[in-house]
Design an enzyme around this catalytic site. Structure first.
Site, short mmCIF file in Angstrom:
data_model
loop_
_atom_site.label_atom_id
_atom_site.label_comp_id
_atom_site.label_asym_id
_atom_site.label_seq_id
_atom_site.Cartn_x
_atom_site.Cartn_y
_atom_site.Cartn_z
CG HIS A 1 -1.82 1.78 1.78
ND1 HIS A 1 -2.07 2.25 0.26
CD2 HIS A 1 -1.63 1.88 2.65
CE1 HIS A 1 -2.44 2.68 1.01
NE2 HIS A 1 -2.16 3.15 2.35
CE1 TYR B 1 6.03 -6.50 -19.31
CE2 TYR B 1 5.51 -5.54 -21.58
CZ TYR B 1 6.30 -6.56 -20.95
OH TYR B 1 7.61 -6.92 -20.96
CG HIS C 1 0.28 7.89 1.54
ND1 HIS C 1 -0.45 7.91 2.93
CD2 HIS C 1 -0.60 6.29 1.18
CE1 HIS C 1 -0.91 7.06 3.47
NE2 HIS C 1 -1.10 6.78 2.59
#
Length: 218
Positions: free
Chosen positions: A93, A120, A95
């Site tokens: 995860h 891709y 930002h």
């Protein structure tokens, strides 16, 4: 891969993501499953650029802390992907700027946040779901991801960032990087009427590379 090696890989890949500006400050988190059903995850308020292998949070299969520092508050979103996607062995995860920007655009389809722009992107991410905004650490985000029923390995959290699973730690990192680059392409080309891959080209990729895309009833 041994637990010691996985700890080293989390730190190595975390540092790489941080040094390339893909998740600033103490944002972002990484987890990886272990053979005993437990998993390792990066600690709360830890910069991915300065992780200590010995201080990573070691959780049991139920998500309880066994050793190491207190885990990231985003544990629920990691566990939601592990619960619903059987192949998932790692979750990343971030930002990352362009993915966060993409998640804020009004035209984004929650079932496919990006069109089929490159081969891709399809090969590494499949399709990307967009889930509504929840505050960081809110258990409701886990319920939103569970609601996707394991159809997506790649998810955008609105006004927050991407969360991507993979069958290896490296695969998850490569996929989230591909998602970020494709979001950047989308923003660069927004309003310019670019050519996307045709349905026939998408079908060819799914056949040759075994890509599984979610099916929807329109």
């Amino acid at each position: 891969m041994s637990e010691t090696k996985i700890r080293e890989e989390i730190c190595r890949l975390g540092r790489s993501l941080f040094e390339r500006g893909l998740t600033p400050g103490s944002s972002g988190n990484i987890s990886a499953k272990l053979d005993d059903g437990g998993w390792l995850v990066t600690p709360t308020n830890a910069s991915l650029g300065f992780l200590d292998p010995a201080r990573l949070s070691r959780l049991d299969a139920a998500g309880r802390l066994l050793s190491g520092d207190a885990p990231t508050k985003e544990v629920p979103l990691h566990s939601a992907l592990y619960e619903t996607r059987a192949p998932a062995r790692a979750v990343v995860h971030l930002h990352s700027t362009h993915s966060v920007a993409l998640s804020m655009l009004p035209e984004i389809d929650p079932r496919a946040a990006l069109p089929p722009m490159t081969a891709y992107y399809l090969m590494k991410c499949g399709a990307t779901a967009l889930v509504p905004y929840y505050r960081p650490g809110d258990p409701a985000v886990a319920e939103a991801i569970k609601g996707l029923a394991g159809k997506y390995s790649s998810v955008l959290l609105a006004n927050h960032g991407p969360v991507v699973s993979g069958d290896t730690l490296e695969a998850a990192v490569f996929a989230v990087e591909e998602l970020e680059e494709t979001a950047k392409l989308y923003l660069l080309l927004r309003g310019l009427n670019p050519r996307y891959l045709t349905p026939a080209q998408v079908a060819d990729l799914t056949k040759v590379f075994g890509v599984t895309l979610p099916e929807h009833d329109d």
